[in-house]
Design a protein around this motif. Structure first.
Motif, PDB file in Angstrom:
ATOM      1  N   ASN A  31       0.809  -1.217   0.000  1.00 44.89           N
ATOM      2  CA  ASN A  31       0.000   0.000   0.000  1.00 44.89           C
ATOM      3  C   ASN A  31       0.846   1.273   0.000  1.00 44.89           C
ATOM      4  O   ASN A  31       0.314   2.366   0.195  1.00 44.89           O
ATOM      5  N   SER A  32       2.132   1.117  -0.214  1.00 43.17           N
ATOM      6  CA  SER A  32       3.041   2.257  -0.116  1.00 43.17           C
ATOM      7  C   SER A  32       3.698   2.591  -1.451  1.00 43.17           C
ATOM      8  O   SER A  32       4.231   1.700  -2.123  1.00 43.17           O
ATOM      9  N   ASP A  33       3.681   3.875  -1.794  1.00 44.55           N
ATOM     10  CA  ASP A  33       4.442   4.347  -2.943  1.00 44.55           C
ATOM     11  C   ASP A  33       5.913   4.418  -2.547  1.00 44.55           C
ATOM     12  O   ASP A  33       6.243   4.763  -1.404  1.00 44.55           O
ATOM     13  N   MET A  34       6.787   4.113  -3.498  1.00 43.39           N
ATOM     14  CA  MET A  34       8.210   4.009  -3.184  1.00 43.39           C
ATOM     15  C   MET A  34       9.063   4.779  -4.189  1.00 43.39           C
ATOM     16  O   MET A  34       8.653   5.008  -5.329  1.00 43.39           O
ATOM     17  N   HIS A  35      10.259   5.154  -3.749  1.00 46.05           N
ATOM     18  CA  HIS A  35      11.182   5.918  -4.573  1.00 46.05           C
ATOM     19  C   HIS A  35      12.603   5.384  -4.440  1.00 46.05           C
ATOM     20  O   HIS A  35      12.943   4.739  -3.442  1.00 46.05           O
ATOM     21  N   TRP A  36      13.414   5.725  -5.422  1.00 42.21           N
ATOM     22  CA  TRP A  36      14.867   5.597  -5.343  1.00 42.21           C
ATOM     23  C   TRP A  36      15.465   7.006  -5.420  1.00 42.21           C
ATOM     24  O   TRP A  36      15.032   7.829  -6.234  1.00 42.21           O
ATOM     25  N   VAL A  37      16.437   7.247  -4.565  1.00 36.24           N
ATOM     26  CA  VAL A  37      17.169   8.513  -4.518  1.00 36.24           C
ATOM     27  C   VAL A  37      18.648   8.163  -4.425  1.00 36.24           C
ATOM     28  O   VAL A  37      19.007   7.176  -3.783  1.00 36.24           O
ATOM     29  N   ARG A  38      19.509   8.940  -5.051  1.00 34.63           N
ATOM     30  CA  ARG A  38      20.932   8.648  -4.973  1.00 34.63           C
ATOM     31  C   ARG A  38      21.721   9.879  -4.559  1.00 34.63           C
ATOM     32  O   ARG A  38      21.248  11.015  -4.675  1.00 34.63           O
ATOM     33  N   GLY A 100       5.763   9.210   2.519  1.00 32.75           N
ATOM     34  CA  GLY A 100       5.048   9.372   3.776  1.00 32.75           C
ATOM     35  C   GLY A 100       3.622   9.858   3.642  1.00 32.75           C
ATOM     36  O   GLY A 100       2.875   9.814   4.605  1.00 32.75           O
ATOM     37  N   GLY A 101       3.265  10.361   2.486  1.00 35.47           N
ATOM     38  CA  GLY A 101       1.919  10.881   2.352  1.00 35.47           C
ATOM     39  C   GLY A 101       1.692  11.453   0.978  1.00 35.47           C
ATOM     40  O   GLY A 101       2.583  11.439   0.131  1.00 35.47           O
ATOM     41  N   SER A 102       0.511  11.998   0.783  1.00 33.05           N
ATOM     42  CA  SER A 102       0.136  12.470  -0.546  1.00 33.05           C
ATOM     43  C   SER A 102       0.920  13.692  -0.993  1.00 33.05           C
ATOM     44  O   SER A 102       0.894  14.043  -2.162  1.00 33.05           O
ATOM     45  N   SER A 103       1.626  14.328  -0.069  1.00 37.01           N
ATOM     46  CA  SER A 103       2.392  15.516  -0.437  1.00 37.01           C
ATOM     47  C   SER A 103       3.774  15.188  -0.962  1.00 37.01           C
ATOM     48  O   SER A 103       4.577  16.088  -1.202  1.00 37.01           O
ATOM     49  N   GLY A 104       4.057  13.909  -1.095  1.00 39.32           N
ATOM     50  CA  GLY A 104       5.304  13.498  -1.731  1.00 39.32           C
ATOM     51  C   GLY A 104       6.543  13.675  -0.897  1.00 39.32           C
ATOM     52  O   GLY A 104       7.571  14.140  -1.402  1.00 39.32           O
ATOM     53  N   TRP A 105       6.485  13.334   0.363  1.00 39.86           N
ATOM     54  CA  TRP A 105       7.683  13.373   1.189  1.00 39.86           C
ATOM     55  C   TRP A 105       8.050  11.965   1.637  1.00 39.86           C
ATOM     56  O   TRP A 105       7.261  11.048   1.541  1.00 39.86           O
ATOM     57  N   PHE A 106       9.280  11.825   2.104  1.00 36.99           N
ATOM     58  CA  PHE A 106       9.815  10.513   2.428  1.00 36.99           C
ATOM     59  C   PHE A 106       9.934  10.359   3.940  1.00 36.99           C
ATOM     60  O   PHE A 106      10.723  11.049   4.570  1.00 36.99           O
ATOM     61  N   ASP A 107       9.159   9.425   4.482  1.00 38.76           N
ATOM     62  CA  ASP A 107       9.190   9.281   5.938  1.00 38.76           C
ATOM     63  C   ASP A 107      10.187   8.240   6.419  1.00 38.76           C
ATOM     64  O   ASP A 107      10.562   8.246   7.603  1.00 38.76           O
ATOM     65  N   HIS A 108      10.620   7.352   5.549  1.00 39.58           N
ATOM     66  CA  HIS A 108      11.628   6.368   5.929  1.00 39.58           C
ATOM     67  C   HIS A 108      12.567   6.126   4.750  1.00 39.58           C
ATOM     68  O   HIS A 108      12.126   6.076   3.597  1.00 39.58           O
ATOM     69  N   TRP A 109      13.851   5.957   5.104  1.00 37.55           N
ATOM     70  CA  TRP A 109      14.883   5.705   4.122  1.00 37.55           C
ATOM     71  C   TRP A 109      15.684   4.481   4.533  1.00 37.55           C
ATOM     72  O   TRP A 109      15.837   4.193   5.723  1.00 37.55           O
TER      73      TRP A 109
ATOM     74  N   GLN B  41      25.135   8.440   6.889  1.00 34.36           N
ATOM     75  CA  GLN B  41      23.814   8.109   7.409  1.00 34.36           C
ATOM     76  C   GLN B  41      22.738   8.390   6.371  1.00 34.36           C
ATOM     77  O   GLN B  41      22.935   9.167   5.446  1.00 34.36           O
ATOM     78  N   ALA B  42      21.596   7.736   6.545  1.00 36.13           N
ATOM     79  CA  ALA B  42      20.469   8.013   5.665  1.00 36.13           C
ATOM     80  C   ALA B  42      19.862   9.370   5.995  1.00 36.13           C
ATOM     81  O   ALA B  42      19.948   9.835   7.139  1.00 36.13           O
ATOM     82  N   PRO B  43      19.260  10.011   5.025  1.00 36.45           N
ATOM     83  CA  PRO B  43      18.557  11.278   5.314  1.00 36.45           C
ATOM     84  C   PRO B  43      17.414  11.032   6.305  1.00 36.45           C
ATOM     85  O   PRO B  43      16.842   9.937   6.360  1.00 36.45           O
ATOM     86  N   VAL B  44      17.109  12.080   7.050  1.00 38.31           N
ATOM     87  CA  VAL B  44      16.005  12.035   8.011  1.00 38.31           C
ATOM     88  C   VAL B  44      15.118  13.244   7.758  1.00 38.31           C
ATOM     89  O   VAL B  44      15.624  14.377   7.664  1.00 38.31           O
ATOM     90  N   VAL B  45      13.818  13.026   7.652  1.00 37.03           N
ATOM     91  CA  VAL B  45      12.911  14.159   7.465  1.00 37.03           C
ATOM     92  C   VAL B  45      12.777  14.907   8.790  1.00 37.03           C
ATOM     93  O   VAL B  45      12.514  14.308   9.828  1.00 37.03           O
ATOM     94  N   VAL B  46      12.991  16.215   8.742  1.00 37.86           N
ATOM     95  CA  VAL B  46      12.852  17.025   9.955  1.00 37.86           C
ATOM     96  C   VAL B  46      11.618  17.919   9.914  1.00 37.86           C
ATOM     97  O   VAL B  46      11.085  18.305  10.952  1.00 37.86           O
ATOM     98  N   ILE B  47      11.180  18.247   8.703  1.00 36.46           N
ATOM     99  CA  ILE B  47       9.958  19.029   8.505  1.00 36.46           C
ATOM    100  C   ILE B  47       9.257  18.503   7.257  1.00 36.46           C
ATOM    101  O   ILE B  47       9.896  18.313   6.223  1.00 36.46           O
ATOM    102  N   ASN B  48       7.971  18.249   7.338  1.00 35.16           N
ATOM    103  CA  ASN B  48       7.204  17.943   6.130  1.00 35.16           C
ATOM    104  C   ASN B  48       6.047  18.909   5.989  1.00 35.16           C
ATOM    105  O   ASN B  48       5.619  19.542   6.978  1.00 35.16           O
TER     106      ASN B  48
END
Lengths: 119, 105
Positions: A31-38, A100-109, B41-48
């Motif tokens: 149920n989660s959208d996923m991304h790759w970032v480098r 992390g949500g519909s606003s397109g941010w990443f809550d876990h990496w 380290q991996a990035p950490v979100v501080v503000i969304n």
């Protein structure tokens, strides 16, 4: 807790193909959208690709010019990235990230997997 | 394509307030997110979403967004705040700013 574990990095010769994987656990992967970032050495974060939870939507950064393919297997809770015809400029740490949500941010990496392109 | 502009570096004295800006055309109408990145380290979100602080992020860290500039503010700066900070938006695709190195003196 949420865990994302990348693998598949290492040393690869220019022009070869490399596959990266990201094993997910601790949340509803399907149920989660996923991304790759480098992040290349000495450079900033660069977004690579996106895949929706149902795999219907895939977006790629223009800079890759069709050399990459993102996919997922929801039965295995795993995200993939194929990089074709790798170049020196693909040397980087590759992170998978959960949206992390519909606003397109990443809550876990994940902690990242390092890819080095060298002859 | 849409671009985000950050200063390369910001310095702040220990205990003082640091402000890191992220410029973009009419960025005030977009949702801006901020990440802290330390070496190895991996990035950490501080503000969304401009100013929302995820759980575990201290109240010393806040965000705002208006007009053509989003701002990350860190009050009572500590040595542990030294890191690179990246702003990010979703504008048909994901876009990151170039990153700002925060040095705590």
């Amino acid at each position: 807790q949420v865990q994302l574990v990348e693998s598949g990095g290492g040393v690869v010769q220019p022009g070869r193909t490399r596959g990266l994987s990201c094993a997910a656990s601790g949340f509803s992967f399907s149920n989660s959208d996923m991304h790759w970032v480098r992040q290349a050495p000495g450079k900033g974060l660069e977004w690579v690709a996106f895949i929706s939870s149902d795999e219907r939507n895939k977006y790629y950064a223009d800079s890759f010019k069709g050399r990459i393919a993102i996919s997922r297997d929801n039965t295995k809770n795993t995200l993939y990235l194929q990089i074709y015809r790798v170049t020196i400029e693909d040397t980087a740490v590759y992170y998978c990230a959960k949206e992390g949500g519909s606003s397109g941010w990443f809550d876990h990496w994940g902690q990242g997997t390092r890819l080095s392109v060298s002859s | 394509s849409y671009q985000l502009t950050q200063p390369l570096s910001v310095s702040v004295a220990l205990g003082q307030t640091a402000r890191i800006t992220c410029g973009g055309d009419n960025i005030g109408i977009k949702n801006v997110h901020w990440y802290q990145k330390k070496p190895g380290q991996a990035p950490v979100v501080v503000i969304n979403r401009d100013g929302n602080r995820p759980s575990g992020i201290p109240e010393r860290i806040s965000g705002s967004n208006s007009g053509n500039t989003a701002t990350l503010t860190i009050t009572s700066a500590q040595a542990g705040d030294e890191a690179e900070y990246y702003c990010q938006v979703w504008d048909t695709i994901v876009i990151f700013g170039g990153g700002t190195k925060l040095t705590v003196l």
